[in-house]
Design a protein around this motif. Structure first.
Motif, PDB file in Angstrom:
ATOM      1  N   ALA A   6       0.692  20.415  -3.757  1.00 49.54           N
ATOM      2  CA  ALA A   6      -0.184  20.531  -2.883  1.00 49.54           C
ATOM      3  C   ALA A   6      -0.368  19.179  -1.801  1.00 49.54           C
ATOM      4  CB  ALA A   6      -1.286  21.054  -2.871  1.00 49.54           C
ATOM      5  N   TYR A   7      -0.804  18.175  -2.694  1.00 48.15           N
ATOM      6  CA  TYR A   7      -0.826  16.719  -2.004  1.00 48.15           C
ATOM      7  C   TYR A   7       0.668  16.293  -1.328  1.00 48.15           C
ATOM      8  CZ  TYR A   7      -5.614  16.195  -3.813  1.00 48.15           C
ATOM      9  OH  TYR A   7      -6.924  16.189  -3.983  1.00 48.15           O
ATOM     10  N   LEU A   8       1.502  16.635  -2.227  1.00 44.50           N
ATOM     11  CA  LEU A   8       2.897  16.178  -1.801  1.00 44.50           C
ATOM     12  C   LEU A   8       3.407  16.700  -0.426  1.00 44.50           C
ATOM     13  CD1 LEU A   8       4.907  15.708  -5.057  1.00 44.50           C
ATOM     14  CD2 LEU A   8       4.302  13.844  -3.423  1.00 44.50           C
ATOM     15  N   GLN A   9       3.115  18.034  -0.361  1.00 42.87           N
ATOM     16  CA  GLN A   9       3.262  18.863   0.959  1.00 42.87           C
ATOM     17  C   GLN A   9       2.789  17.988   2.134  1.00 42.87           C
ATOM     18  OE1 GLN A   9       5.618  20.801   1.238  1.00 42.87           O
ATOM     19  NE2 GLN A   9       5.775  22.180  -0.465  1.00 42.87           N
ATOM     20  N   GLN A  10       1.483  17.213   1.868  1.00 44.50           N
ATOM     21  CA  GLN A  10       0.909  16.887   3.119  1.00 44.50           C
ATOM     22  C   GLN A  10       1.338  15.423   3.180  1.00 44.50           C
ATOM     23  OE1 GLN A  10      -3.416  16.958   2.826  1.00 44.50           O
ATOM     24  NE2 GLN A  10      -3.070  18.562   0.939  1.00 44.50           N
ATOM     25  N   ASN A  22       0.761  -1.207   0.029  1.00 45.42           N
ATOM     26  CA  ASN A  22      -0.237  -0.110   0.038  1.00 45.42           C
ATOM     27  C   ASN A  22       0.866   1.337   0.237  1.00 45.42           C
ATOM     28  OD1 ASN A  22      -2.475  -1.309   0.102  1.00 45.42           O
ATOM     29  ND2 ASN A  22      -2.486  -1.381   2.268  1.00 45.42           N
ATOM     30  N   ILE A  23       0.278   2.427  -0.518  1.00 44.27           N
ATOM     31  CA  ILE A  23       0.964   3.674  -0.509  1.00 44.27           C
ATOM     32  C   ILE A  23       0.020   4.415   0.387  1.00 44.27           C
ATOM     33  CG2 ILE A  23       2.180   3.152  -2.446  1.00 44.27           C
ATOM     34  CD1 ILE A  23       0.254   5.236  -4.006  1.00 44.27           C
ATOM     35  N   GLY A  24       0.431   5.651   0.871  1.00 42.99           N
ATOM     36  CA  GLY A  24      -0.274   6.525   1.515  1.00 42.99           C
ATOM     37  C   GLY A  24      -1.290   7.256   0.757  1.00 42.99           C
ATOM     38  N   ASP A  25      -2.358   7.736   1.243  1.00 41.86           N
ATOM     39  CA  ASP A  25      -3.359   8.356   0.521  1.00 41.86           C
ATOM     40  C   ASP A  25      -3.128   9.575  -0.126  1.00 41.86           C
ATOM     41  OD1 ASP A  25      -5.158   6.479   1.284  1.00 41.86           O
ATOM     42  OD2 ASP A  25      -6.062   7.377   3.017  1.00 41.86           O
ATOM     43  N   LYS A  26      -2.242  10.409   0.728  1.00 43.68           N
ATOM     44  CA  LYS A  26      -1.880  11.699  -0.057  1.00 43.68           C
ATOM     45  C   LYS A  26      -0.671  11.656  -1.010  1.00 43.68           C
ATOM     46  CE  LYS A  26      -4.030  13.965   2.954  1.00 43.68           C
ATOM     47  NZ  LYS A  26      -5.552  14.551   2.618  1.00 43.68           N
ATOM     48  N   GLN A  36      -2.996  11.030 -13.898  1.00 43.10           N
ATOM     49  CA  GLN A  36      -4.070  10.914 -14.502  1.00 43.10           C
ATOM     50  C   GLN A  36      -4.875  12.078 -15.068  1.00 43.10           C
ATOM     51  OE1 GLN A  36      -6.819   9.019 -11.520  1.00 43.10           O
ATOM     52  NE2 GLN A  36      -6.391   7.067 -12.107  1.00 43.10           N
ATOM     53  N   GLN A  37      -4.675  13.374 -14.212  1.00 42.83           N
ATOM     54  CA  GLN A  37      -5.070  14.721 -14.731  1.00 42.83           C
ATOM     55  C   GLN A  37      -4.030  15.446 -15.252  1.00 42.83           C
ATOM     56  OE1 GLN A  37      -8.414  14.924 -14.507  1.00 42.83           O
ATOM     57  NE2 GLN A  37      -8.657  12.844 -13.705  1.00 42.83           N
ATOM     58  N   GLY A  38      -2.801  14.937 -15.019  1.00 41.97           N
ATOM     59  CA  GLY A  38      -1.802  16.062 -15.614  1.00 41.97           C
ATOM     60  C   GLY A  38      -1.992  17.511 -14.904  1.00 41.97           C
ATOM     61  N   ASP A  39      -2.215  17.399 -13.705  1.00 41.86           N
ATOM     62  CA  ASP A  39      -2.303  18.712 -12.659  1.00 41.86           C
ATOM     63  C   ASP A  39      -1.181  18.818 -11.689  1.00 41.86           C
ATOM     64  OD1 ASP A  39      -3.121  20.742 -11.252  1.00 41.86           O
ATOM     65  OD2 ASP A  39      -5.242  20.244 -11.211  1.00 41.86           O
ATOM     66  N   TYR A  40      -0.062  19.501 -12.128  1.00 39.15           N
ATOM     67  CA  TYR A  40       0.983  19.373 -11.351  1.00 39.15           C
ATOM     68  C   TYR A  40       0.823  20.460 -10.144  1.00 39.15           C
ATOM     69  CZ  TYR A  40       4.407  17.463 -14.979  1.00 39.15           C
ATOM     70  OH  TYR A  40       4.797  16.570 -15.734  1.00 39.15           O
ATOM     71  N   LEU A  55       8.264   7.087  -2.407  1.00 37.92           N
ATOM     72  CA  LEU A  55       7.574   7.536  -3.660  1.00 37.92           C
ATOM     73  C   LEU A  55       7.451   9.010  -3.494  1.00 37.92           C
ATOM     74  CD1 LEU A  55       5.079   4.897  -4.651  1.00 37.92           C
ATOM     75  CD2 LEU A  55       7.415   5.337  -5.722  1.00 37.92           C
ATOM     76  N   ALA A  56       7.088   9.615  -2.123  1.00 37.82           N
ATOM     77  CA  ALA A  56       6.658  10.853  -2.294  1.00 37.82           C
ATOM     78  C   ALA A  56       7.883  11.732  -2.262  1.00 37.82           C
ATOM     79  CB  ALA A  56       6.366  11.111  -0.487  1.00 37.82           C
ATOM     80  N   TYR A  57       8.987  11.212  -1.824  1.00 41.37           N
ATOM     81  CA  TYR A  57      10.468  12.009  -1.890  1.00 41.37           C
ATOM     82  C   TYR A  57      10.819  12.002  -3.367  1.00 41.37           C
ATOM     83  CZ  TYR A  57      10.333  11.604   3.122  1.00 41.37           C
ATOM     84  OH  TYR A  57      10.169  11.521   4.392  1.00 41.37           O
ATOM     85  N   ALA A  58      10.745  10.720  -3.946  1.00 45.86           N
ATOM     86  CA  ALA A  58      11.178  10.761  -5.344  1.00 45.86           C
ATOM     87  C   ALA A  58      10.396  11.662  -6.369  1.00 45.86           C
ATOM     88  CB  ALA A  58      11.041   9.493  -5.973  1.00 45.86           C
TER      89      ALA A  58
END
Length: 312
Positions: free
Chosen positions: A73-77, A50-54, A64-68, A87-90
């Protein structure tokens, strides 16, 4: 390991820069296809991780959306709530590269390596995969810090570490879809830039053993585009679009392929279709990095100029 890796002399400085840029894109697409309801493993149906929700939300936003912007914003969380997910750090490092934020790239490439190394004890497969990713990102940071020529030797040394850890992961699970996605991308980008390499082997790796299918198809489309085999490239980018029809970057890739086909076949209709796809990509330019938007606009402008010249 040496069978995967060319000598320092084999890659010219200009080719190294291309390889770093394109392979970094491969790093970005390690974990993209996400189940919309649960934070499940995007690759495996057996022994799923599993990976985290954020982190999942960031992947969905960008791939999926191409929305950088939403992804940032999600990565900061994610960095706060999911501190042990490499994966978050990468992703953070990769977005820093896209934004030309070299300080952040340096920070999070090191963090990716650190967390990947820690993960080896509990999950040797993914730990080795992300240790490889961390070394790759550090190599990219070296090139940006020291320049293509001055940083080439050190960057290639880092790439040797990348393949060393990918080989370790392969020894654990040769058919693992996550591993084959990453390795397939990297092998393919090497192959299309080196005259003695065989890109077909990398294409087969992506086609047969990599997952999710959309990412494998997209990688194959990139490869065939660079090989100027545009009919095959078009087939695979259309497959990718079926799964990510809202992603402007996939329309941009299709536009590039159509433009290449138009030039090869002297076909103005294909060139007009390319402009349509450039426009579809630019319709969502507000969610793309400014540097990417400029690149798409530049290529779109050149395609339109080619049409105008042909109509005189």
């Amino acid at each position: 390991m040496s069978k995967w890796f060319p000598s320092v002399q084999a890659i010219r400085a200009a080719k190294l820069e291309t390889f770093v840029q394109v392979s970094l894109a491969a790093t970005l697409v390690l974990n993209v296809w996400v189940n919309p309801s649960v934070a499940a493993d995007p690759f495996r149906t057996k022994e799923a991780r599993n990976i985290g929700d954020k982190t999942e939300a960031a992947f969905k936003a960008i791939f999926q959306q191409g929305d950088y912007k939403a992804a940032e914003a999600y990565l900061q969380q994610a960095l706060i709530s999911e501190p042990n997910e490499p994966l978050a750090y990468a992703m953070k490092a990769s977005l820093a590269y896209t934004n030309k934020d070299w300080t952040t790239l340096d920070t999070y490439s090191k963090k990716t390596l650190e967390i990947g190394q820690k993960l080896i004890a509990s999950d040797p497969l993914r730990g080795n995969i992300y240790t490889a990713v961390g070394h790759f990102l550090e190599g990219a940071a070296l090139v940006r810090r020291q320049g293509t020529v001055n940083g080439a030797t050190q960057a290639l040394s880092k790439l040797q570490e990348v393949y060393k850890y990918l080989d370790k992961a392969q020894a654990i699970s040769a058919n693992d879809p996550e591993l084959n996605l990453l390795k397939g991308y990297m092998d393919l980008m090497l192959a299309v830039n080196l005259p003695f390499a065989n890109p077909q082997q990398a294409i087969e790796r992506l086609d047969k053993n990599a997952a999710p299918e959309y990412l494998a198809d997209r990688g194959i489309a990139y490869g065939y585009r660079d090989l100027k085999q545009y009919n095959q490239a078009l087939e695979y980018v259309n497959r990718a679009l079926k799964a990510t029809s809202n992603n402007p970057e996939v329309y941009y890739l299709k536009a590039q392929i159509l433009r290449g086909m138009a030039g090869k076949e002297k076909n103005q209709q294909l060139l007009q279709e390319a402009v349509i796809n450039f426009d579809q990509a630019l319709a969502k330019k507000s969610q793309l990095p400014a540097s990417l938007v400029k690149q798409i606009e530049r290529e779109r402008r050149k395609a339109a100029q080619d049409i105008a010249r042909a109509q005189r």
